[in-house]
Design an enzyme around this catalytic site. Structure first.
Site, PDB file in Angstrom:
ATOM      1  CG  ASP A 130     -10.225  -5.625   6.548  1.00 46.93           C
ATOM      2  OD1 ASP A 130     -10.076  -6.660   5.568  1.00 46.93           O
ATOM      3  OD2 ASP A 130     -10.555  -4.413   6.153  1.00 46.93           O
TER       4      ASP A 130
ATOM      5  CG  ASP B  90      -6.845  -3.738   0.923  1.00 47.63           C
ATOM      6  OD1 ASP B  90      -5.669  -3.095   0.582  1.00 47.63           O
ATOM      7  OD2 ASP B  90      -6.964  -4.813   0.685  1.00 47.63           O
TER       8      ASP B  90
ATOM      9  CG  ASP C 114     -12.078  -0.880   5.938  1.00 48.78           C
ATOM     10  OD1 ASP C 114     -12.333  -0.055   4.684  1.00 48.78           O
ATOM     11  OD2 ASP C 114     -12.086  -2.132   5.714  1.00 48.78           O
TER      12      ASP C 114
END
Length: 227
Positions: free
Chosen positions: A8, A10, A165
């Site tokens: 991922d 961000d 995240d």
């Protein structure tokens, strides 16, 4: 090599959630929408712009929804300062080079954001495959972005792993059959593990990451020996 590392963007490769929150607050305020960090973490972090529009901007016609979210992305890009990757990212990419591992970015961010951030981090050439959820029929939390990354890298899910995240990202990767390392930039270890992460790490220096990669690589060798 049938093993890939899928990242991922961000909150995973770069700690950018604070900048995203500020941009959302600025653009949503004229619409009477107030956001704090907990609301952002619960309902926006990791979500596609289409999902965000449905939740917060359903009172606007579609063209105004799109314009509002475009303005948010422009505000985010304009507010970006100097960026650095999460600690240990460069060393992990070096390790991937030595082991001949494929790698890709899998994100719900718009492509223009992803390209600008990767260039600012100085790692765009090391992550040549970028899968954008909004360019597919379904974005995270659907597994399609991760399945697409596996297809483009030629890797197998059972020998690969993802770094995420957000809850939507962890769920998408798990549904694609991947082991997941949850990055605790915003959410707690417990929250990420309850969503399906194998374990949670503060950054890429965690030695468990390298052990997990080796285990995924070697799992294919063990299966071949049994056959």
């Amino acid at each position: 090599m049938k093993t890939a590392l899928l990242f991922d963007l961000d909150g995973t490769l770069v700690d950018s959630d604070a900048e995203h929150l500020v941009a959302f607050q600025r653009i949503f305020a004229p619409h009477g929408i107030e956001l704090d960090r907990s609301e952002y973490a619960a309902n926006i972090m990791g979500a596609s712009n289409a999902m965000i529009a449905r939740r917060y901007l359903s009172h606007l016609p579609p063209h105004e929804q799109a314009a509002t979210l475009d303005a948010k992305e422009e505000a985010y890009r304009a507010g970006l300062g100097d960026l650095e990757p999460i600690a240990g990212a460069a060393a992990l990419l070096d390790f991937a080079d030595r082991r001949g591992l494929k790698r890709a970015v899998v994100t719900n961010a718009p492509r223009v954001n992803a390209e600008k951030v990767l260039a600012a981090l100085g790692i765009e050439g090391r992550l040549p495959i970028v899968v954008i959820g909004g360019e597919l029929a379904r974005s995270k939390p659907d597994p399609l972005p991760y399945l697409t990354a596996l297809e483009r890298t030629g890797a197998l899910a059972e020998r690969s792993l993802a770094f995420e995240d957000s809850l939507s990202g962890v769920r998408a990767a798990v549904a694609a059959g991947l082991a997941v390392v949850g990055m605790t930039t915003t959410l707690s270890s417990r929250t990420l593990i309850e969503a399906g992460a194998t374990f949670a790490a503060r950054d890429f220096t965690d030695p468990r990451i390298f052990a997990l990669i080796e285990a995924r690589i070697n799992s294919g060798d063990e299966e071949g020996a049994k056959a």
